[in-house]
Design an enzyme around this catalytic site. Structure first.
Site, PDB file in Angstrom:
ATOM      1  N   GLU A  46      -1.006  -0.399   5.540  1.00 30.55           N
ATOM      2  CA  GLU A  46      -1.880  -0.541   4.374  1.00 30.55           C
ATOM      3  C   GLU A  46      -2.609  -1.873   4.391  1.00 30.55           C
ATOM      4  O   GLU A  46      -2.098  -2.874   4.913  1.00 30.55           O
ATOM      5  CB  GLU A  46      -1.107  -0.419   3.056  1.00 30.55           C
ATOM      6  CG  GLU A  46      -0.833   1.002   2.611  1.00 30.55           C
ATOM      7  CD  GLU A  46       0.580   1.423   2.862  1.00 30.55           C
ATOM      8  OE1 GLU A  46       0.911   2.596   2.591  1.00 30.55           O
ATOM      9  OE2 GLU A  46       1.374   0.595   3.351  1.00 30.55           O
ATOM     10  N   THR A  47      -3.792  -1.850   3.809  1.00 31.90           N
ATOM     11  CA  THR A  47      -4.589  -3.046   3.560  1.00 31.90           C
ATOM     12  C   THR A  47      -4.973  -3.050   2.085  1.00 31.90           C
ATOM     13  O   THR A  47      -5.397  -2.024   1.547  1.00 31.90           O
ATOM     14  CB  THR A  47      -5.867  -3.064   4.427  1.00 31.90           C
ATOM     15  OG1 THR A  47      -5.479  -3.125   5.817  1.00 31.90           O
ATOM     16  CG2 THR A  47      -6.739  -4.265   4.102  1.00 31.90           C
TER      17      THR A  47
END
Length: 304
Positions: A46-47
């Site tokens: 995830e970002t």
């Protein structure tokens, strides 16, 4: 435009373990397509993109992307972002606590962050909503087949295959022992025979009561090829969904129950997720919390 970013390891107190998280601190002005492209560029599970809050009383508005799509809520991005933004507020001071309020797509998430001179920063948050557990799930034979396991290796105790989620659903799959869960692997040629948008679940969360760490309660793994994540080292949103499984099938009494979930060991990135489940006197699930440590490992600048 230069945009600051940070990389943290989450659900661990040691760098180069746990689940990696990229946080773009200055995301104002980025389009949805640009955020998705940046998340694909980082290629981490995830970002997070940090934006000004819609309500100035809150800390920030955040959006969370996997390499393939946006999520309404996720656990390790919440913990990591809370630690990073709390540290921004308090500087390098130790033995202080902060409250970080994040506006996520699922709603408000309130996080308590503890900074201590003797340990890594630790964040805990209340689930933004209680998990929903479905009444039906695929059969053992089909699930075992797509995981490369035998049907007798699925299930233990009172736990059946079930679907649960907070924001989006996971198929929670009980596995009979460490040997079996270590051997589990997605059969990509058959994955969509069980996991698909049409069926309403895309991710497999495997768990067993046989553990490696003496302080752990369950050993877990999570597979989500549709999200660009073949396997995830630590999955807070799956732990949140697991709260519903433990409540429905774990024979919990009234009161507060604490579990430690080990994950990522097969990937060489050991992680530890704290899950606390509160059961009311009438047996209803009252609340649940996710907690874990996070450490900053890198900072830099995006030229986009």
């Amino acid at each position: 435009m230069d945009r600051r970013y940070a990389v943290l390891d989450v659900f661990t107190d040691q760098a180069l373990s746990g689940n990696q998280l990229a946080v773009v601190r200055d995301a104002a002005g980025l389009s949805d397509d640009a955020m998705q492209a940046i998340a694909k560029e980082f290629n981490l599970s995830e970002t997070v993109f940090v934006l000004p809050p819609e309500n100035p009383a809150h800390t920030a508005r955040v959006r969370i992307f996997t390499p393939a799509k946006e999520l309404p809520f996720a656990g390790h991005p919440t913990v990591g972002t809370a630690v990073l933004l709390g540290s921004d507020r308090l500087g390098q001071s130790s033995d202080l606590d902060a409250v970080v309020v994040l506006e996520e797509k699922i709603g408000l998430v309130r996080c308590g962050v503890a900074f201590r001179s003797t340990s890594a920063a630790y964040a805990e948050f209340d689930l933004p909503r209680l998990p929903q557990v479905a009444d039906s799930a695929p059969g053992v034979e089909a699930v075992a087949d797509v995981l490369g396991l035998a049907p007798h290796e699925i299930g233990f105790g009172h736990f059946p295959i079930a679907v649960s989620g907070v924001g989006f659903p996971y198929m929670a799959i009980p596995v009979n022992g460490l040997d079996a869960i270590r051997r589990a692997a997605p059969r990509m040629d058959r994955w969509d025979t069980v996991f698909s948008e049409e069926r309403g679940y895309l991710s497999a969360y495997l768990y067993t009561a046989e553990v490696e760490r003496p302080d752990a309660t369950y050993h877990t793994r999570m597979f989500a090829p549709a999200f660009g994540i073949v396997e995830d080292p630590a999955t807070g949103s799956a732990a949140a969904a697991f709260a519903g499984i433990l409540h429905r099938y774990g024979q919990l009494t009234s009161g507060s129950h604490r579990f430690l979930l080990e994950q990522g060991i097969e990937m060489g990135r050991p992680s530890l997720i704290a899950l606390e489940v509160d059961v009311a006197e009438d047996g209803a699930l009252h609340a649940a919390r996710i907690g874990g440590s996070a450490v900053l490992v890198a900072e830099g600048m995006l030229k986009v």
